[in-house]
Design an enzyme around this catalytic site. Sequence first.
Site, PDB file in Angstrom:
ATOM      1  N   ASP A 184       2.752   1.244  -0.545  1.00 13.73           N
ATOM      2  CA  ASP A 184       2.009   1.972   0.401  1.00 13.73           C
ATOM      3  C   ASP A 184       2.073   3.449   0.664  1.00 13.73           C
ATOM      4  OD1 ASP A 184       1.600  -0.968   1.412  1.00 13.73           O
ATOM      5  OD2 ASP A 184       3.715  -1.125   2.310  1.00 13.73           O
ATOM      6  N   HIS A 229      12.305   0.220   0.418  1.00  9.92           N
ATOM      7  CA  HIS A 229      11.488  -1.252  -0.080  1.00  9.92           C
ATOM      8  C   HIS A 229      12.810  -2.683  -0.232  1.00  9.92           C
ATOM      9  CE1 HIS A 229      10.437  -4.572  -2.446  1.00  9.92           C
ATOM     10  NE2 HIS A 229       9.263  -4.179  -1.680  1.00  9.92           N
TER      11      HIS A 229
END
Length: 450
Positions: A385, A324
């Site tokens: 996700d 991320h």
Amino acid sequence: MKKEYIIYKLSETIKSSCKIENELFTQFNVKRGLRNEDGSGVLVGLTKIGNVVGYERMPEGGLKAIPGKLFYRGLDVEDIVHGLIADKRFGFEEVAYLLLSGNLPDKEELGAFLELINENMPLEQKTTMNILDLEGQNIMNILARSVLEMYTFDPNPDDTSRDNLMRQSIQLISKFPTIIAYAYNIFRHSTQGRSLHIRHPKENLSIAENFLFMLKKDYTELEARTLDLLLVLQAEHGGGNNSTFTVRVTSSTGTDTYSAIAAGIGSLKGPLHGGANLQVVDMFNHLKENIGDWKSVKEIDKYFNCMLRKEVYDKSGLIYGIGHAVYTISDPRAILLKELARDLAKEKGREEEFAFLELLEDRAIETFSNFKGNKSGKRVSSNVDFYSGFVYEMIGLPQEIYTPLFAMSRIVGWTAHRIEELNFEGKRIIRPAYKNVLEERPYVPINERI
């Protein structure tokens, strides 16, 4: 000269006309992707809405990775989610109230807000009929077109007063579930020949419950509560994420709400942003088929190394759902979503798949670290996700609406940031600069061009 040839010739010019040498970015101190050299985002604004925390700055300089935290209006999202779970309440509407107003509602305020949401959820008849005509392969595009169409039914579409901005925000939050559910049913009817169902939203149901009812009619309580909490987790993620920043940039021009939100939808549609969960689902299905022993650390590590070397799967060198831009040690949304996924897997009898996914998460992080040899010093964790697609699948949601569901949640953050962008003192149009690196040259008359 044939039209096909001129298109080919024009496309070939892109190779040279768009080429910019990497060293020029360093030479002119240009922050590519608005990222600093240490990976942190370039500071371009101030906000009181959301805070994404993945590291802290050291007094002597540099960044120190810390466990990820996400705050909505100063409140830890983990506390919000665990509070909702403890009370066994649906909470997305409460979070919407919090993000729009800055404060948690009391019981009376929440009750009135829920009534307002339910009143605004049905679509105007013309909008419903137009959605029936908007056949297309991507529901995000249908959503964007429907939002732009809402402009024509708004009595004061260009009014940016506080009252009008809040009215438009509530209408958008209320209508997104209906638009998405109807658009999918049209898509399924036109592409798969399935029966067409248009179910009107019911009163006294939460957004999560109404969405599942309009989409597929039947659902379990755990499915609805899980979807509600997933919407909570994705409602806001600071002003720097691409789609929210897009909404703020567009809003800074003074344009109407519907144009700004349509721009945000276009941003979220991209595979590097909202479309990432689809890639995780595809990767997970691929790994289920290509790894024989789902409990073998050795076999999983070997396959991940092949993926990182661009030898198997899509040969991108990526492990989707890992890493991320801000979170380093952990993504708080992924941790909370894993808790929800575990409970849902028990209800659906998919505990073996969940255990496999959990092991994949652990080995992907370890394999990535070993593959890089820690030379970069970068730490990675799973992101939201990694589990969201699996959760959507267990709820029985089709892949075509995974990204629209993200928009259905993030519309809350978008509208909150638009309101803030238009109402802080000293506001200015957002207009960064680009350095031109092409030398000037003389104009050549058309008869002298070779």
